[in-house]
Design an enzyme around this catalytic site. Structure first.
Site, PDB file in Angstrom:
ATOM      1  N   LYS A  48       1.041   1.552   2.396  1.00  0.00           N
ATOM      2  CA  LYS A  48       0.730   0.325   3.635  1.00  0.00           C
ATOM      3  C   LYS A  48       1.397  -1.577   3.503  1.00  0.00           C
ATOM      4  O   LYS A  48       1.317  -2.041   4.163  1.00  0.00           O
ATOM      5  CB  LYS A  48      -0.898   0.129   4.239  1.00  0.00           C
ATOM      6  CG  LYS A  48      -1.668   1.554   4.359  1.00  0.00           C
ATOM      7  CD  LYS A  48      -3.040   0.877   4.340  1.00  0.00           C
ATOM      8  CE  LYS A  48      -3.805   2.625   4.420  1.00  0.00           C
ATOM      9  NZ  LYS A  48      -4.387   3.202   2.995  1.00  0.00           N
ATOM     10  N   GLU A 104      10.322  -2.315   0.005  1.00  0.00           N
ATOM     11  CA  GLU A 104       8.688  -2.180  -1.032  1.00  0.00           C
ATOM     12  C   GLU A 104       8.240  -3.783  -0.951  1.00  0.00           C
ATOM     13  O   GLU A 104       9.201  -4.456  -0.740  1.00  0.00           O
ATOM     14  CB  GLU A 104       9.821  -1.923  -2.451  1.00  0.00           C
ATOM     15  CG  GLU A 104       8.810  -0.203  -2.815  1.00  0.00           C
ATOM     16  CD  GLU A 104       7.774   0.677  -2.092  1.00  0.00           C
ATOM     17  OE1 GLU A 104       7.237  -0.175  -1.847  1.00  0.00           O
ATOM     18  OE2 GLU A 104       8.566   1.385  -2.978  1.00  0.00           O
ATOM     19  N   ASP A 105       6.339  -3.222  -1.036  1.00  0.00           N
ATOM     20  CA  ASP A 105       6.184  -4.602  -1.522  1.00  0.00           C
ATOM     21  C   ASP A 105       6.515  -5.072  -2.919  1.00  0.00           C
ATOM     22  O   ASP A 105       6.400  -6.231  -2.912  1.00  0.00           O
ATOM     23  CB  ASP A 105       4.877  -4.090  -1.182  1.00  0.00           C
ATOM     24  CG  ASP A 105       4.420  -2.549  -2.088  1.00  0.00           C
ATOM     25  OD1 ASP A 105       5.074  -2.403  -2.246  1.00  0.00           O
ATOM     26  OD2 ASP A 105       2.560  -3.065  -2.110  1.00  0.00           O
ATOM     27  N   ASP A 108       7.514  -1.515  -9.708  1.00  0.00           N
ATOM     28  CA  ASP A 108       6.653  -2.230 -11.134  1.00  0.00           C
ATOM     29  C   ASP A 108       7.647  -1.490 -12.536  1.00  0.00           C
ATOM     30  O   ASP A 108       8.619  -1.694 -12.964  1.00  0.00           O
ATOM     31  CB  ASP A 108       5.277  -1.716 -10.959  1.00  0.00           C
ATOM     32  CG  ASP A 108       4.168  -2.470 -12.701  1.00  0.00           C
ATOM     33  OD1 ASP A 108       4.641  -3.511 -12.849  1.00  0.00           O
ATOM     34  OD2 ASP A 108       3.271  -1.938 -12.731  1.00  0.00           O
ATOM     35  N   PHE A 157      -1.751  -8.491 -12.417  1.00  0.00           N
ATOM     36  CA  PHE A 157      -1.986  -8.239 -11.188  1.00  0.00           C
ATOM     37  C   PHE A 157      -2.125  -9.222  -9.680  1.00  0.00           C
ATOM     38  O   PHE A 157      -2.625 -10.213 -10.012  1.00  0.00           O
ATOM     39  CB  PHE A 157      -3.231  -6.907 -11.233  1.00  0.00           C
ATOM     40  CG  PHE A 157      -3.755  -6.484  -9.865  1.00  0.00           C
ATOM     41  CD1 PHE A 157      -3.410  -4.724 -10.177  1.00  0.00           C
ATOM     42  CD2 PHE A 157      -4.723  -6.535  -9.156  1.00  0.00           C
ATOM     43  CE1 PHE A 157      -3.138  -3.521  -9.458  1.00  0.00           C
ATOM     44  CE2 PHE A 157      -4.308  -5.485  -8.004  1.00  0.00           C
ATOM     45  CZ  PHE A 157      -3.930  -4.838  -8.488  1.00  0.00           C
ATOM     46  N   VAL A 158      -1.429  -9.203  -8.980  1.00  0.00           N
ATOM     47  CA  VAL A 158      -1.101  -9.816  -7.688  1.00  0.00           C
ATOM     48  C   VAL A 158      -1.914  -8.734  -6.927  1.00  0.00           C
ATOM     49  O   VAL A 158      -1.967  -7.621  -6.029  1.00  0.00           O
ATOM     50  CB  VAL A 158      -0.300  -9.774  -7.570  1.00  0.00           C
ATOM     51  CG1 VAL A 158       0.432 -11.347  -8.903  1.00  0.00           C
ATOM     52  CG2 VAL A 158       1.155  -8.866  -7.015  1.00  0.00           C
ATOM     53  N   ASP A 164      -2.871  -5.231  -2.521  1.00  0.00           N
ATOM     54  CA  ASP A 164      -4.243  -4.855  -2.109  1.00  0.00           C
ATOM     55  C   ASP A 164      -4.940  -4.694  -3.643  1.00  0.00           C
ATOM     56  O   ASP A 164      -4.232  -3.895  -5.032  1.00  0.00           O
ATOM     57  CB  ASP A 164      -4.478  -3.263  -1.329  1.00  0.00           C
ATOM     58  CG  ASP A 164      -4.711  -2.491  -2.449  1.00  0.00           C
ATOM     59  OD1 ASP A 164      -3.322  -2.051  -2.911  1.00  0.00           O
ATOM     60  OD2 ASP A 164      -4.998  -1.000  -2.669  1.00  0.00           O
ATOM     61  N   ARG A 170      -5.670  -7.439   1.586  1.00  0.00           N
ATOM     62  CA  ARG A 170      -4.293  -7.334   1.738  1.00  0.00           C
ATOM     63  C   ARG A 170      -3.815  -8.161   3.268  1.00  0.00           C
ATOM     64  O   ARG A 170      -2.619  -9.006   3.110  1.00  0.00           O
ATOM     65  CB  ARG A 170      -3.639  -5.916   2.741  1.00  0.00           C
ATOM     66  CG  ARG A 170      -3.934  -4.778   1.473  1.00  0.00           C
ATOM     67  CD  ARG A 170      -3.562  -3.467   2.643  1.00  0.00           C
ATOM     68  NE  ARG A 170      -3.390  -2.396   2.016  1.00  0.00           N
ATOM     69  CZ  ARG A 170      -2.734  -1.688   2.024  1.00  0.00           C
ATOM     70  NH1 ARG A 170      -1.709  -2.439   0.139  1.00  0.00           N
ATOM     71  NH2 ARG A 170      -2.847  -0.476   0.303  1.00  0.00           N
TER      72      ARG A 170
HETATM   73  P1  IMP Z   1       6.079   1.432  -9.302  1.00  0.00           P
HETATM   74  O1  IMP Z   1       6.819   0.789  -9.686  1.00  0.00           O
HETATM   75  O2  IMP Z   1       5.632   3.114  -9.000  1.00  0.00           O
HETATM   76  O3  IMP Z   1       4.934   1.476 -10.486  1.00  0.00           O
HETATM   77  O4  IMP Z   1       4.654   1.391  -8.105  1.00  0.00           O
HETATM   78  C1  IMP Z   1       4.931   0.506  -8.216  1.00  0.00           C
HETATM   79  C2  IMP Z   1       3.193   0.343  -6.932  1.00  0.00           C
HETATM   80  O5  IMP Z   1       2.199   0.530  -7.468  1.00  0.00           O
HETATM   81  C3  IMP Z   1       3.303  -0.061  -6.140  1.00  0.00           C
HETATM   82  O6  IMP Z   1       3.842  -0.140  -4.688  1.00  0.00           O
HETATM   83  C4  IMP Z   1       2.104  -0.640  -6.088  1.00  0.00           C
HETATM   84  O7  IMP Z   1       1.219   0.026  -4.482  1.00  0.00           O
HETATM   85  C5  IMP Z   1       1.017  -0.473  -6.929  1.00  0.00           C
HETATM   86  N1  IMP Z   1       1.626  -1.896  -7.704  1.00  0.00           N
HETATM   87  C6  IMP Z   1       2.044  -2.264  -9.060  1.00  0.00           C
HETATM   88  N2  IMP Z   1       1.378  -3.409  -9.285  1.00  0.00           N
HETATM   89  C7  IMP Z   1       0.472  -3.638  -8.448  1.00  0.00           C
HETATM   90  C8  IMP Z   1       0.171  -5.793  -8.378  1.00  0.00           C
HETATM   91  O8  IMP Z   1       0.344  -5.899  -9.069  1.00  0.00           O
HETATM   92  N3  IMP Z   1      -0.654  -5.376  -6.708  1.00  0.00           N
HETATM   93  C9  IMP Z   1      -1.182  -4.615  -5.875  1.00  0.00           C
HETATM   94  N4  IMP Z   1       0.175  -3.246  -6.052  1.00  0.00           N
HETATM   95  C10 IMP Z   1       0.543  -2.935  -7.535  1.00  0.00           C
HETATM   96 MG    MG Z   2       2.871   0.322  -2.570  1.00  0.00          MG
END
Ligand code: IMP
Ligand code: MG
Length: 185
Positions: A48, A104-105, A108, A157-158, A164, A170
């Site tokens: 979301k 993407e939001d 990471d 963590f943001v 969220d 959100r």
């Molecule tokens: P990755 O790149 O597969 O590690 O994961 C990314 C996902 O982890 C994102 O789509 C978010 O759902 C979650 N995520 C990673 N860092 C944060 C953060 O700082 N705040 C909130 N969600 C996060």
């Molecule tokens: Mg996500």
């Protein structure tokens, strides 16, 4: 920008509403230039978190856009281990021969993005690019290409602007750092 006090649990604001709006305008301009002359760009949002970013970004893109969404669920074999990802809700429509921008939001470790790119690439789009609102390159474990990004962020963590913590925050119009003692699950 919040006036005066911040909601409980929030340490500090990282990007204000005004900074976010200005940056999305810039990135929308870059995307418009990159895809100038194309008949249509399909924006694919990952539910979301990316909804808030995608709607604003779409208003700053000056070529025709279509919008579709998918949802993923990730789970770890053990806490802290890299997530395994699967599609929980698929796109409504095919993307064959279309110019696709995955929105993407946050990227990471890169595991989610790599999985999504592999899945979407297998469906034969004409082109496939990535736009992320936030990027934490310091935490990248697997390489996954990001074509457009709004902000690079530190290793904290943001929350806010779609991001969220246990489904909360959100709707905050800014991006903020969560206090470490609010982060326990
Ligand atoms: P990755 O790149 O597969 O590690 O994961 C990314 C996902 O982890 C994102 O789509 C978010 O759902 C979650 N995520 C990673 N860092 C944060 C953060 O700082 N705040 C909130 N969600 C996060
Ligand atoms: Mg996500």
């Amino acid at each position: 920008m919040p006036h005066g006090e911040l909601p409980p649990g929030i340490e500090r604001v990282l990007f204000t509403e005004e900074q976010i709006a200005a940056r999305i305008r810039e990135v929308g301009g870059e995307i418009s230039e990159r895809f100038a002359g194309r008949p249509c760009l399909k924006l694919i949002g990952v539910l979301k978190g990316s909804v808030f970013f995608l709607t604003e970004l779409s208003r700053q893109i000056r070529i025709p856009v279509k919008i579709d969404f998918l949802a993923i669920s990730s789970f770890s074999s053990k806490p802290g281990a890299p997530g395994l990802v699967r599609i929980a809700k698929d796109l409504d429509d095919p993307i064959h021969d279309e110019d696709v921008l995955l929105v993407e939001d946050i990227v990471d470790t890169g595991f989610t993005l790599r999985y999504l790119l592999r899945t979407l690439a297998g469906r034969g789009p004409n082109s496939l690019a990535v736009c992320t609102f936030l990027d934490r390159t310091s935490k990248r474990i697997v390489q996954a290409p990001v074509d457009f990004r709004c902000f690079e962020i530190p290793d904290r963590f943001v929350i806010g602007y779609g991001l969220d913590h246990h489904q909360l925050y959100r709707n905050l119009p800014y991006v903020a750092v969560l206090k470490p003692d609010s982060q326990r699950s």
